[in-house]
Design a protein around this motif. Sequence first.
Motif, PDB file in Angstrom:
ATOM      1  N   UNK A 197       0.990  -1.066   0.019  1.00 20.47           N
ATOM      2  CA  UNK A 197      -0.099   0.121   0.043  1.00 20.47           C
ATOM      3  C   UNK A 197       0.984   1.347  -0.043  1.00 20.47           C
ATOM      4  N   UNK A 198       0.273   2.365  -0.445  1.00 19.26           N
ATOM      5  CA  UNK A 198       0.996   3.756  -0.179  1.00 19.26           C
ATOM      6  C   UNK A 198       0.829   4.210   1.101  1.00 19.26           C
ATOM      7  N   UNK A 199       1.898   4.655   1.537  1.00 22.07           N
ATOM      8  CA  UNK A 199       3.071   5.214   0.881  1.00 22.07           C
ATOM      9  C   UNK A 199       4.362   4.267   0.861  1.00 22.07           C
ATOM     10  N   UNK A 200       4.177   3.402   1.498  1.00 24.27           N
ATOM     11  CA  UNK A 200       5.071   2.025   1.391  1.00 24.27           C
ATOM     12  C   UNK A 200       5.467   1.768   0.006  1.00 24.27           C
ATOM     13  N   UNK A 249       2.250  16.055  -1.644  1.00 25.52           N
ATOM     14  CA  UNK A 249       2.986  15.085  -1.002  1.00 25.52           C
ATOM     15  C   UNK A 249       2.194  13.573  -0.744  1.00 25.52           C
ATOM     16  N   UNK A 250       0.996  13.899  -0.655  1.00 24.00           N
ATOM     17  CA  UNK A 250      -0.083  12.487  -0.430  1.00 24.00           C
ATOM     18  C   UNK A 250       0.382  11.757  -1.746  1.00 24.00           C
ATOM     19  N   UNK A 251      -0.002  12.551  -2.956  1.00 27.22           N
ATOM     20  CA  UNK A 251      -0.017  12.209  -4.297  1.00 27.22           C
ATOM     21  C   UNK A 251       1.082  11.618  -4.502  1.00 27.22           C
ATOM     22  N   UNK A 252       2.411  12.558  -4.403  1.00 26.85           N
ATOM     23  CA  UNK A 252       3.812  11.762  -4.939  1.00 26.85           C
ATOM     24  C   UNK A 252       4.097  10.608  -4.032  1.00 26.85           C
ATOM     25  N   UNK A 253       3.635  10.378  -2.760  1.00 23.63           N
ATOM     26  CA  UNK A 253       4.364   9.274  -1.929  1.00 23.63           C
ATOM     27  C   UNK A 253       3.896   8.036  -2.308  1.00 23.63           C
ATOM     28  N   UNK A 254       2.919   7.888  -3.333  1.00 23.35           N
ATOM     29  CA  UNK A 254       2.751   6.607  -4.107  1.00 23.35           C
ATOM     30  C   UNK A 254       3.877   5.913  -4.568  1.00 23.35           C
ATOM     31  N   UNK A 255       4.607   7.161  -5.277  1.00 22.30           N
ATOM     32  CA  UNK A 255       5.815   6.569  -6.054  1.00 22.30           C
ATOM     33  C   UNK A 255       7.021   7.076  -5.647  1.00 22.30           C
ATOM     34  N   UNK A 256       7.187   8.219  -4.947  1.00 20.25           N
ATOM     35  CA  UNK A 256       8.534   8.741  -4.626  1.00 20.25           C
ATOM     36  C   UNK A 256       8.533   9.009  -3.012  1.00 20.25           C
ATOM     37  N   UNK A 257       9.809   9.484  -2.717  1.00 19.64           N
ATOM     38  CA  UNK A 257      10.117   9.738  -1.363  1.00 19.64           C
ATOM     39  C   UNK A 257      11.100  10.838  -0.975  1.00 19.64           C
TER      40      UNK A 257
END
Length: 699
Positions: free
Chosen positions: A122-125, A165-173
């Motif tokens: 799952x996101x954001x993992x 940040x919420x959106x980007x955390x699906x794929x980035x860190x």
Amino acid sequence: MMIPNDYLEKVYASILAMNAGIRLGAPVEPPEWTAEMIQDVFGDITDYVKDYNVFSADDDANGPIFFIRSLLDHAKDRKLEPQDVAKTWLNYLREGLGMIWWGGDQISTEHTAYLNLKNGITAHRSGSIEQNGEILAEQIGGQIFIDSFGLIFPNNPERAAEYAEIAASVSHDRNGIYGARFIAACIALAFGKSDVHEIIQEALKQIPEESTYTKVVHAVMEFHKNNPDDFRACRQFLEDEWGYDKYGGVCHIIPNAGLCILALLYGEGDVSRTIEIATMCGWDTDCNAGTVGSIVGALNGIDGIAPNYRKPINDSIVASSVSGYLNIVDLPTFAKQVALLGYREANKEAPAELVKSYKEKEIYFDFTLPGSTHGFRTSYPFKTFLRNSENKGYTTSGSLEIIVFRMYQGDLSTVFYRTFYRRNLFMDEKYSPTFAPTAYSGQTVSMKVRIERLHGKAIVLTPYIRTTSDKKIIKTAEPIIGNNIWQTIEFTIPDTNGDLIEEVGLMIHSDSSRTKRAFGKIFLDEFRIYGKPSYEIDFNKQVVEFKCVTPFAHQRGNWTIEEDKMVMESDEDCSSYTGHYYMEDAIIEAKITPEKGNSHGILFRSLGTEQFYYAGFEANNKVAIGLKNFDTTVLASTDFKWQHGELYHLKVKAIDNNLSLYINDEHLLTVQDDTFQHGMWGLYAFEGGKCSYNNLKVN
């Protein structure tokens, strides 16, 4: 926070400038194009470096269009969560095709994140350094997909950064997320600031002061302060101190963040110069030029976008999600959708004229945004010239103005809205766009027109549609002649006998003589395509384009045409999608011959690859109606003896909340469910196998 009075227009300007930047930078994006080579070939760029008939889909535009659907589909009345965006990824992406760069697991950040989500992480993992490693998590994608979150929160950089940040955390860190926060904050700030220096300084408050991202921003700002007139010297400084050789992966965010700041500062807030500098500097040119375009577009408004960059876009781009209907994108309509979300998220009532101007479930163009054309085109620009009229509309100030030049008997021009796209219109297959028509037999077309004859005989308008297989023009109503009065043209789109519709428009002609040629103006307003479709798909009139059988978008599997059938063969779960995204009540029919596999049938009311109803054959001589809403639930099943190699007539009825399955005209199942009220339709094989389909009908 205050939503500005010119909010909608600035959203529109930002979207236009973003797409101008993407279109400008895309031809020189491949790594072979160094900054030195770009300068050698193109010199000082002041216009598009390539002419496109239609610019193909690009991941930089796909993300802003589709990832905000997490707010439309999931977080409708609560705060956005990473898993809402993750579900949006899973629902609108086709695995391995379109939308994002499918460069391989552990090579492409987005491809890796998608596989993580598919495998239950799952996101954001799914985008974390712990899961994917530091280099992959800090590639550029974090900041290139989040423009719309900046637009939704004008003058509110804190919320813009939070949602980005919420959106980007699906794929980035880490720095990948800091870039998302920073760029979204810049866009939000551009609605109320007047200077790029102030925007940058304020946006830095949304990311950690000790971060590498902050350090590269400060480094470029300091260099610019000491060398304010030579952007190429700053580009060399970035190469030397912050270049690709110092950061791993295919396209790291840090060097490109430096280029974005460079372009903003040396562009001095000017839209054209900013996207030009971003392009001339190389590296990830379409990403960087699109990103800074979003910022300076919102900063300057519509008047800040030069005609040479705006006109070729013509308010129209294509995308590459699983919904071919949604992939035909009208930019004024998208701007209105974003602005309405902005009012919703601010808990403000949207202006009545904006609410009236946006009709989600139909094609509706009112030309009220300054300069808007809604993608209308002409076949004969030598005789018919199109522009927006800002002072003459049916009930508002805007309309499409068609200027008729020196037309005489035998001349014929068409002015039309393109409702379907074919491969021959594109120069490349970048991001594999796929399309379902935005107009169907049985629907109603309506428009307001006013003819002003200035010289010569009458100008005559004949409404028409054009089919895509045989390019046949079908006249749909009697010709009209008028002078200085608004008239309504309305017609039902006729049966096209299994063909698709690629144009809806007006034929323009005159009986004027060569010595007294017709001059005049036509004003077109309130163009609509609405109502219930009723059509069939004839595979003799379809082709395989962009790796899909028209008009379908495929999720896995090999789909081909054999004579008058579409044939699927797959060793894994696969499905196929088409149709009007907002179709509600419908009867869908198909003749199918299952050859291998235990699960074949029709899917309907589909919002994407993870949300739909399905009805058809199951293992052990069963048939079922089921629901897929990320997890799969069988709603009802019954015994039905079926076998491979036999031809079956399947019919699904979805009327209100009643869902029924018929096979060979025998009513087998009815269930009630209200999870989905509208959506695409298509075909599925949950276990793969082989199956052929023909006689597809929708009513």
